[in-house]
Design an enzyme around this catalytic site. Structure first.
Site, PDB file in Angstrom:
ATOM      1  N   ASP A  85       0.565  -1.302  -0.017  1.00 52.68           N
ATOM      2  CA  ASP A  85       0.116  -0.152  -0.065  1.00 52.68           C
ATOM      3  C   ASP A  85       0.899   1.364   0.168  1.00 52.68           C
ATOM      4  O   ASP A  85       1.600   1.377   0.983  1.00 52.68           O
ATOM      5  CB  ASP A  85      -0.965  -0.129   1.185  1.00 52.68           C
ATOM      6  CG  ASP A  85      -1.949   1.032   1.190  1.00 52.68           C
ATOM      7  OD1 ASP A  85      -1.644   2.150   1.115  1.00 52.68           O
ATOM      8  OD2 ASP A  85      -3.144   0.691   1.218  1.00 52.68           O
ATOM      9  N   ASP A  96      -3.880   7.331  -3.177  1.00 58.02           N
ATOM     10  CA  ASP A  96      -3.797   6.059  -2.345  1.00 58.02           C
ATOM     11  C   ASP A  96      -4.053   4.722  -3.245  1.00 58.02           C
ATOM     12  O   ASP A  96      -5.216   4.879  -4.015  1.00 58.02           O
ATOM     13  CB  ASP A  96      -4.879   6.488  -1.508  1.00 58.02           C
ATOM     14  CG  ASP A  96      -5.078   5.150  -0.549  1.00 58.02           C
ATOM     15  OD1 ASP A  96      -4.349   4.398  -0.484  1.00 58.02           O
ATOM     16  OD2 ASP A  96      -6.012   5.411   0.457  1.00 58.02           O
ATOM     17  N   HIS A 156     -12.879   5.280   0.317  1.00 59.74           N
ATOM     18  CA  HIS A 156     -13.271   6.604   0.971  1.00 59.74           C
ATOM     19  C   HIS A 156     -12.680   7.802   0.018  1.00 59.74           C
ATOM     20  O   HIS A 156     -11.862   7.546  -0.977  1.00 59.74           O
ATOM     21  CB  HIS A 156     -12.168   6.733   2.305  1.00 59.74           C
ATOM     22  CG  HIS A 156     -10.756   6.323   1.992  1.00 59.74           C
ATOM     23  ND1 HIS A 156      -9.923   7.186   1.670  1.00 59.74           N
ATOM     24  CD2 HIS A 156     -10.022   5.010   1.941  1.00 59.74           C
ATOM     25  CE1 HIS A 156      -8.768   6.719   1.306  1.00 59.74           C
ATOM     26  NE2 HIS A 156      -8.950   5.321   1.532  1.00 59.74           N
ATOM     27  N   HIS A 164      -8.379  10.048   5.091  1.00 61.20           N
ATOM     28  CA  HIS A 164      -9.795   9.421   5.173  1.00 61.20           C
ATOM     29  C   HIS A 164     -10.792  10.495   5.395  1.00 61.20           C
ATOM     30  O   HIS A 164     -11.029  11.350   6.557  1.00 61.20           O
ATOM     31  CB  HIS A 164      -9.745   8.292   6.024  1.00 61.20           C
ATOM     32  CG  HIS A 164      -9.200   7.344   5.586  1.00 61.20           C
ATOM     33  ND1 HIS A 164      -7.877   6.748   6.364  1.00 61.20           N
ATOM     34  CD2 HIS A 164      -9.469   6.197   4.749  1.00 61.20           C
ATOM     35  CE1 HIS A 164      -7.369   5.716   5.854  1.00 61.20           C
ATOM     36  NE2 HIS A 164      -8.365   5.389   4.787  1.00 61.20           N
ATOM     37  N   GLU A 189     -10.970   0.644  -2.685  1.00 59.81           N
ATOM     38  CA  GLU A 189      -9.907  -0.383  -2.341  1.00 59.81           C
ATOM     39  C   GLU A 189     -10.835  -1.626  -1.658  1.00 59.81           C
ATOM     40  O   GLU A 189     -11.348  -1.698  -0.697  1.00 59.81           O
ATOM     41  CB  GLU A 189      -9.160  -0.237  -1.057  1.00 59.81           C
ATOM     42  CG  GLU A 189      -9.719   0.568   0.230  1.00 59.81           C
ATOM     43  CD  GLU A 189      -8.783   1.233   1.140  1.00 59.81           C
ATOM     44  OE1 GLU A 189      -7.752   0.581   1.649  1.00 59.81           O
ATOM     45  OE2 GLU A 189      -8.950   2.500   1.336  1.00 59.81           O
ATOM     46  N   GLU A 280      -6.221  -1.339  -4.966  1.00 63.35           N
ATOM     47  CA  GLU A 280      -6.623   0.230  -4.832  1.00 63.35           C
ATOM     48  C   GLU A 280      -6.451   1.013  -5.700  1.00 63.35           C
ATOM     49  O   GLU A 280      -5.146   1.256  -6.124  1.00 63.35           O
ATOM     50  CB  GLU A 280      -6.365   0.493  -3.321  1.00 63.35           C
ATOM     51  CG  GLU A 280      -6.677   1.935  -2.970  1.00 63.35           C
ATOM     52  CD  GLU A 280      -6.452   2.312  -1.467  1.00 63.35           C
ATOM     53  OE1 GLU A 280      -5.397   1.749  -0.973  1.00 63.35           O
ATOM     54  OE2 GLU A 280      -7.270   3.386  -0.821  1.00 63.35           O
TER      55      GLU A 280
HETATM   56 CO    CO Z   1      -7.064   3.891   1.239  1.00 67.03          CO
END
Ligand code: CO
Length: 286
Positions: A85, A96, A156, A164, A189, A280
């Site tokens: 990530d 992200d 998100h 977030h 994600e 994601e």
């Molecule tokens: Co995320």
């Protein structure tokens, strides 16, 4: 959305593309995770972005929130399901991203399912669509493939310097009729598993984040708080970045947690010990 802001989101996304291309070939049998993590973070900075958090390396039944500590000697093994990530940000505007690799294998059904569901959700994102419609697309694909989405992890929105923000996009069906508006940045994600579909907190924690100033007694605690604010710009940081004797660091972190000066991000583990994959990507809804 402001043209200048959009440009920064796009630049962050372009940089994250390059960082991911750089990272993928390093996820192979025998690689030491800490070396790969540090190379990815260095590359992010060299490309002109800030890592929005320490690069996460979560393996097999761990879904998220693991980054190697300074003495970590974990090497990747054949068959490991490795979730990487990566957060890249330009002037606080975040891309992200996450991907999964099955070490030494061409692919894995969980990886394909996560990618397929994430891409379908991203394709369906347009102004006027509801959270409920997106979540249904995700769950139908995951369940159709014979797996479960992780129900207590979600996509998100985000905003400058904030990882977030609402709306939240659950990976399983919901009655949330919130309408997605033009200009909303959204990270989708999709975590998939052959386990129970729930994650719980585990240990040891290697990621923390600044919350607020608080009076703390230990000099090491005060030093960590200063670093969290100034060096890490109130973003999530790794214990690996603190460069401090481990025992004292542990005591200082506990003191800061008790004072509610920092927040902990413990590893998230699949409750039934199932394998977990994630994919994601971030998109501005236009
Ligand atoms: Co995320």
């Amino acid at each position: 959305m402001d043209e200048g802001v959009l440009k920064k989101y796009r630049l962050a996304h372009d940089i994250s593309d390059d960082v991911i291309d750089f990272a993928r070939p390093m996820i192979k049998e025998g690689a030491r995770i800490i070396d790969v993590a540090e190379k990815i973070e260095k590359k992010t900075r060299e490309m002109g972005a800030m890592p929005s958090w320490p690069v996460n390396f979560s393996i097999n039944e761990i879904a998220a929130h693991v980054t190697p500590d300074i003495e970590d000697q974990t090497f990747l093994r054949r068959g490991d399901l490795v979730k990487v990530d990566i957060g890249c940000q330009v002037d606080g505007y975040i891309s992200d991203r996450a991907f999964t690799i099955c070490v030494g294998e061409k692919g894995h059904p969980l990886i394909e399912t996560s990618e397929m569901a994430t891409r379908a959700a991203l394709d369906a994102l347009e102004p006027g669509v509801t959270v409920s419609e997106i979540s249904a697309i995700i769950e139908d694909i995951v369940v159709g493939a014979g797996f479960r989405p992780i129900r207590n992890l979600a996509g998100h929105s985000m905003s400058q310097n904030s990882q977030h923000e609402p709306p939240t996009i659950p990976n399983s069906k919901t009655n949330d009729m919130t309408v997605i508006r033009e200009g909303t940045p959204l990270a989708i994600e999709v975590f998939t598993t052959d386990g129970s579909g729930w994650v719980k907190e585990s240990s040891p924690t290697t990621i923390y984040k600044f919350l607020r100033d608080a009076p703390v007694r230990m000099p090491e605690a005060r030093k960590i708080l200063e670093m969290a604010k100034n060096d890490f710009e109130m973003l999530p940081f790794a214990t690996r970045w603190l460069n401090m004797p481990r025992v004292k660091m542990g005591m200082a972190l506990r003191q800061l947690l008790e004072a509610e000066a920092i927040e902990a991000f413990p590893p998230l583990k699949e409750e039934a010990g199932g394998m977990v994959a994630v994919y994601e990507d971030t998109k501005i809804v236009l």
